[in-house]
Design an enzyme around this catalytic site. Structure first.
Site, PDB file in Angstrom:
ATOM      1  CG  HIS A 153      35.183  14.990 -17.491  1.00 33.64           C
ATOM      2  ND1 HIS A 153      34.744  15.570 -18.758  1.00 33.64           N
ATOM      3  CD2 HIS A 153      35.147  13.995 -16.952  1.00 33.64           C
ATOM      4  CE1 HIS A 153      35.291  14.399 -19.088  1.00 33.64           C
ATOM      5  NE2 HIS A 153      35.357  13.691 -18.820  1.00 33.64           N
ATOM      6  CE  LYS A 280      28.032  34.767   1.093  1.00 36.55           C
ATOM      7  NZ  LYS A 280      27.841  35.636  -0.256  1.00 36.55           N
ATOM      8  CD  GLU A 287      35.873  33.684  -2.136  1.00 41.81           C
ATOM      9  OE1 GLU A 287      35.862  34.173  -3.641  1.00 41.81           O
ATOM     10  OE2 GLU A 287      35.950  33.326  -0.863  1.00 41.81           O
TER      11      GLU A 287
END
Ligand code: ARG
Length: 454
Positions: A153, A280, A287
């Site tokens: 989970h 960043k 992705e």
């Protein structure tokens, strides 16, 4: 090529909707190979003269050399790669080129070409997956002892080792490889000689062309040979399953590379910056691997829907079989290469993983198991005692093994000092020696076994 019974040429849009050359030019090598096998057989069987067969074979080599040097010209009037090649052959050797298409149809020709292409694609994917597995093995061996939280989970569940986690992907990829290999074995029969749909009256030798093209033999039913595309769907289904696996690791890399996790730092080569936020380091490749899985699945769906309900034998709908296979293959090849590069070059942050494993009370199950094993409690009661212990540690903001013995004994008097042997994350993973469990000794054995097999 088929103008004999027509007074007028096709409308411009007809020409455009009908043409597959913009995409099936990618089949040129297979088309030339199929034609060479066919004409050698025609010559051997005396269906064309030995001299004509030799002229055509040499002409096909010239066409191939031209394609290799200059690419395939996209002439919509020539519709597809088969007509394109025949036209180029006629340019090269004159009217004798017209004998090549004896005892053959574009229907068996395209089925053969496409199978040859898919077969090569499978071989490439299997080789690329072997490389990916090698990268996983290398990193798993480095991190056989590195503890990290195992999740269910997405909540810290029990500590595992990073090596074990990476080896889980090694297993998935092993099954992916076997799925591709199965698909290859199943598809490896030659449709060539099925002709348009019914076979031919010419005395062809299908076994000869099948062998020349590396097939195990000819397909046994001409209608099936020209009209099924299950081999392409098998490829796409295998590709989809593989992409799904890759997407899960990609997703983990995205999560792990985020600041709250900080489990992994992707190398500069596999990160991108932001045009506005200088701090960043985005995991774009991961992705995109995650995203590409959706497109690959879309390709599989596209071909399945195209084939659904088509009557036998060939229908032009089937020309649409190629774009989704090409697209899926390109996306999958990129995805495997990108995941391999990311795995090879990532820096795994063992300190962060350990801290997260320790912070999540992930050894609670070990405490419960100890209470059962050493203190004789029924598991349900042990679960309850452990719950109270976790609550206390949470209130104090410390790990389970930082609670003093007196406090543990206040919860349950049957606890003694030996319990500290199981409360650390290292002790927890070391104890998981059941077959397939996460203990470092198991991980090393799994790596050794995998290296043995590969
Ligand atoms: N370009 C066609 C395809 O890809 C080749 C087969 C054409 N056959 C035909 N009967 N028109 O499917």
């Amino acid at each position: 090529m088929w103008g004999g019974r027509f007074a007028e040429g096709p409308a411009a849009v007809m020409r455009e909707i009908n043409a597959s050359i913009p995409f099936d030019k990618r089949l040129w090598r297979q088309d030339v190979a199929g034609s060479k096998a066919h004409v050698a057989m025609l010559g051997r069987q005396g269906i064309v003269s030995a001299e004509d067969a030799a002229t055509i074979a040499a002409g096909l080599d010239l066409v191939a050399a031209d394609y290799e040097a200059n690419g395939v010209h996209e002439d919509l009037a020539l519709e597809d790669i088969h007509m394109q090649t025949e036209a180029r052959l006629a340019d090269a050797i004159g009217p004798v080129a017209g004998r090549l298409h004896t005892a053959r149809s574009r229907n068996d020709q395209v089925a053969t070409d496409f199978k040859l292409w898919v077969r090569d694609a499978i071989d490439q994917v299997i080789a690329a997956l072997a490389g990916f597995q090698a990268a996983l093995l290398t990193r798993a061996a480095e991190h056989a002892d590195t503890v990290m939280p195992g999740f269910t989970h997405l909540q810290s569940a029990q500590p595992v080792t990073l090596g074990h986690h990476l080896m889980a992907y090694h297993e998935m990829i092993a099954r992916d490889r076997s799925r591709f290999a199965d698909a290859r074995g199943r598809m490896n029969r030659s449709p060539l000689g099925s002709a348009a749909l019914a076979g031919t009256g010419f005395p062809i030798d299908r076994a000869m062309t099948a062998a020349a093209l590396g097939f195990d033999g000819p397909t046994r039913n001409s209608l099936d040979g020209v009209s099924d595309r299950d081999f392409a769907i098998d490829y796409l289904a295998s590709a989809t399953q593989c992409a799904l696996h890759l997407s899960r690791l990609a997703e983990e890399f995205v999560l792990w590379a985020s600041q709250p996790f900080g489990f992994v730092s992707l190398s500069d080569q596999w990160s991108t910056g932001s045009s506005i936020m200088p701090q960043k380091r985005n995991p774009d490749a991961a992705e995109l691997v995650r995203g590409h899985a959706g497109r690959i699945m879309g390709c599989m769906t596209a071909l399945m829907v195209t084939m659904k309900g088509l009557p036998l034998a060939y229908s032009k709908d089937m020309q649409d079989d190629k774009p989704p296979v090409f697209e899926a293959h390109d996306l999958l090849a990129l995805s495997i290469a990108a995941m391999t590069g990311m795995v090879e070059s990532a820096t795994f942050r063992a300190d962060r993983m350990r801290a997260a494993a320790e912070a999540g009370f992930s050894t609670a199950t070990d405490l419960a198991d100890w209470l059962v094993r050493e203190a004789g409690l029924p598991f349900r009661e042990a679960h309850h005692v452990t719950g109270r212990t976790v609550k206390l540690a949470e209130e104090r903001g410390v790990a389970l093994d930082a609670l003093p013995l007196g406090d543990l004994q206040a919860i349950d008097a049957r606890i003694d000092a030996r319990v500290y042997d199981v409360l650390s994350v290292d002790a927890s993973v070391a104890s998981r020696t059941s077959f397939g469990g996460t203990a470092p000794v198991n991980v090393r054995a799994a790596i050794a076994a995998a290296r043995e097999e590969s």
